[in-house]
Design a protein around this motif. Sequence first.
Motif, PDB file in Angstrom:
ATOM      1  N   GLU A   3      35.369  32.495  48.922  1.00 47.49           N
ATOM      2  CA  GLU A   3      36.815  32.357  48.868  1.00 47.49           C
ATOM      3  C   GLU A   3      37.465  33.317  49.852  1.00 47.49           C
ATOM      4  O   GLU A   3      36.940  34.396  50.105  1.00 47.49           O
ATOM      5  CB  GLU A   3      37.348  32.695  47.470  1.00 47.49           C
ATOM      6  N   LEU A  43      35.499  36.405  54.171  1.00 46.49           N
ATOM      7  CA  LEU A  43      35.605  35.832  52.832  1.00 46.49           C
ATOM      8  C   LEU A  43      34.958  36.767  51.830  1.00 46.49           C
ATOM      9  O   LEU A  43      34.282  37.728  52.207  1.00 46.49           O
ATOM     10  CB  LEU A  43      34.905  34.464  52.778  1.00 46.49           C
ATOM     11  N   ARG A  45      32.537  32.913  39.519  1.00 47.71           N
ATOM     12  CA  ARG A  45      33.665  32.301  38.813  1.00 47.71           C
ATOM     13  C   ARG A  45      33.147  31.723  37.505  1.00 47.71           C
ATOM     14  O   ARG A  45      32.468  30.695  37.486  1.00 47.71           O
ATOM     15  CB  ARG A  45      34.324  31.225  39.671  1.00 47.71           C
ATOM     16  N   ALA A  91      32.748  26.560  48.273  1.00 44.70           N
ATOM     17  CA  ALA A  91      34.044  27.162  48.590  1.00 44.70           C
ATOM     18  C   ALA A  91      35.107  26.507  47.725  1.00 44.70           C
ATOM     19  O   ALA A  91      35.001  25.334  47.377  1.00 44.70           O
ATOM     20  CB  ALA A  91      34.370  26.986  50.070  1.00 44.70           C
ATOM     21  N   ASP A  92      36.146  27.258  47.396  1.00 44.11           N
ATOM     22  CA  ASP A  92      37.198  26.721  46.533  1.00 44.11           C
ATOM     23  C   ASP A  92      38.298  26.039  47.354  1.00 44.11           C
ATOM     24  O   ASP A  92      38.356  26.152  48.573  1.00 44.11           O
ATOM     25  CB  ASP A  92      37.751  27.814  45.617  1.00 44.11           C
ATOM     26  N   LYS A 140      41.626  26.532  47.510  1.00 41.10           N
ATOM     27  CA  LYS A 140      42.612  27.339  48.222  1.00 41.10           C
ATOM     28  C   LYS A 140      42.060  27.811  49.562  1.00 41.10           C
ATOM     29  O   LYS A 140      42.798  27.901  50.544  1.00 41.10           O
ATOM     30  CB  LYS A 140      43.115  28.505  47.374  1.00 41.10           C
ATOM     31  N   THR A 141      40.755  28.067  49.614  1.00 37.32           N
ATOM     32  CA  THR A 141      40.129  28.481  50.864  1.00 37.32           C
ATOM     33  C   THR A 141      40.160  27.340  51.873  1.00 37.32           C
ATOM     34  O   THR A 141      40.467  27.550  53.052  1.00 37.32           O
ATOM     35  CB  THR A 141      38.695  28.961  50.589  1.00 37.32           C
ATOM     36  N   MET A 182      47.283  34.701  49.279  1.00 37.29           N
ATOM     37  CA  MET A 182      45.959  34.578  49.883  1.00 37.29           C
ATOM     38  C   MET A 182      46.029  34.987  51.349  1.00 37.29           C
ATOM     39  O   MET A 182      46.997  34.663  52.038  1.00 37.29           O
ATOM     40  CB  MET A 182      45.494  33.125  49.792  1.00 37.29           C
TER      41      MET A 182
END
Length: 181
Positions: free
Chosen positions: A75, A61, A66, A165-166, A168-169, A49
């Motif tokens: 993301e 981003l 998804r 937002a996910d 990992k972000t 990432m």
Amino acid sequence: MPRKPQHPECLSRRLSYQGRKFGFEVATLRLPNGVEGELETIRHPGGAMAVPVAADGRFVLVRQYRFPMGEWLLEFPAGTVEAGEAPEGTIRRELEEETGFRAHHWDFLGDFPLTPGYSDEYIHAYLARELEPLDDPPAQDDDEDLETVLLTGEELMAAARAGEADAKTLGGYLLVRGRLG
């Protein structure tokens, strides 16, 4: 000094499914207390990432649909590490494909597990700076429909609070927040 916990004993493993990006494994375990049970795990080769930061301090981003969530999410650019590929090569390629930017300065931020309750995937996170828009960016993957979005840290956190937002972000944002002046 506290005693180190004992690991469960793996009695058997079987691969139930191998897809294009990950596998699904079922293992039979015996816990230290003697109880036996099955554990399902997604086996993943890992991901990389970028946390891209533009000259004005905004974060770059992508917004993408998804399917498992049935939502469009914001993301940081990321991708699956391909066989024989180093994570740094993965993310350099993905940044260009997904955003149309190239970074001239990269800093490794660290690795972290994404969903350790059911997957062994680690993500390798990098800070990407000194961004340059590409005149002729590579084509996106056929299965991607991405929009590049630039947000301030405050806007990113507002999107996260709204469920846009996910994880990992958010993890990448936390890793980089203290590094930016």
